[in-house]
Design a protein around this motif. Structure first.
Motif, mmCIF file in Angstrom:
data_model
loop_
_atom_site.group_PDB
_atom_site.id
_atom_site.type_symbol
_atom_site.label_atom_id
_atom_site.label_comp_id
_atom_site.label_asym_id
_atom_site.label_seq_id
_atom_site.Cartn_x
_atom_site.Cartn_y
_atom_site.Cartn_z
ATOM 1 N N HIS A 79 0.834 -1.203 0.000
ATOM 2 C CA HIS A 79 0.000 0.000 0.000
ATOM 3 C C HIS A 79 0.870 1.255 0.000
ATOM 4 N N HIS A 89 -7.293 -4.685 -1.715
ATOM 5 C CA HIS A 89 -6.530 -4.428 -0.483
ATOM 6 C C HIS A 89 -7.385 -3.917 0.683
ATOM 7 N N CYS A 129 -6.957 -2.362 4.404
ATOM 8 C CA CYS A 129 -5.942 -1.772 5.271
ATOM 9 C C CYS A 129 -5.879 -2.488 6.622
ATOM 10 N N CYS A 182 -0.875 -0.167 8.091
ATOM 11 C CA CYS A 182 -1.231 0.913 7.151
ATOM 12 C C CYS A 182 -1.608 2.133 7.983
HETATM 13 ZN ZN ZN Z 1 -3.609 -0.284 3.422
#
Ligand code: ZN
Length: 220
Positions: free
Chosen positions: A125, A178, A180, A184
């Protein structure tokens, strides 16, 4: 001189070769073998640069802890071998797993969750965010915090002169899948939905009108 390996350390030699179709001359195959091995080093080294930068950012984040690493690989030339170019890397001992782009869980029947997997997913990410969605490190895999054989997907035109070895569709897939995790969050990354461009206004401003395609494509 930097010593890459300790005496007695086990290593993995990977031979990169394209399929021989018979019509290709030996020189061409040799060229292909060389470029595949070099490309592999290039991809791993590029990913290592990103993970190095990620480490710096993660170190500054409170309570992030250990950061995954991508192990170095080396190009080797074995002139007496039919396939002379190969890459050499440290052998990773332990459970070799691949981490999911969705949630960082193991991609196998166990589907185990781990700190390493979540940190890999957060790394993906972070790179995606840093490159404004133009580059993604894919195939996060290895043993614990030590990763190897990762891939890179870039947008079609490449990113800063670099083209990855994976399909651009990996980036779209990542954006869609994706989820989080707390790492993240520690890095201040926002859910990918808010990273996506805002819907275009449909006012009277002529600048905002979609451009008409004037070129015809010959692609089928
Ligand atoms: Zn993320």
């Amino acid at each position: 001189m930097v010593t890459a390996f300790r005496p007695g350390q086990h290593c993995v030699l990977k031979v990169h070769n394209s399929v021989s179709y018979g019509t290709r001359c030996e020189e061409e195959l040799l060229c292909r073998n060389y470029s595949l091995a070099v490309e592999e080093c290039y991809v791993q080294n590029t990913a290592r640069e990103y993970i190095r930068a990620y480490k710096e950012v993660a170190k500054a984040a409170e309570a992030f802890g250990e950061v995954p690493d991508i192990i170095p690989i080396y190009l080797v030339h074995r002139p007496s071998n039919d396939i002379p170019y190969a890459t050499l890397e440290e052998e990773l001992i332990g459970d070799f797993v691949k981490y999911s782009v969705r949630d960082g869980r193991e991609v196998n029947l166990m589907r185990r969750e781990s700190e390493a997997g979540q940190k890999c997913c957060a790394f993906q990410h972070w790179v995606y965010h840093k490159t404004e969605g133009n580059l993604l490190v894919t195939d996060m895999q290895g043993v614990g915090m030590k990763l190897t054989d990762v891939g890179i997907a870039t947008c079609r035109k490449g990113y800063k002169g670099f083209r990855g070895n994976c399909s651009t569709s990996f980036i779209d897939q990542f954006r869609a899948l994706h989820q989080c995790n707390r790492f993240c969050g520690l890095l201040g990354l926002q859910a990918l939905q808010s990273d996506q461009p805002k819907p275009k206004r449909t006012g009277n401003d002529p600048k905002l009108k979609p451009k008409k395609k004037t070129l015809t494509s010959s692609k089928v």
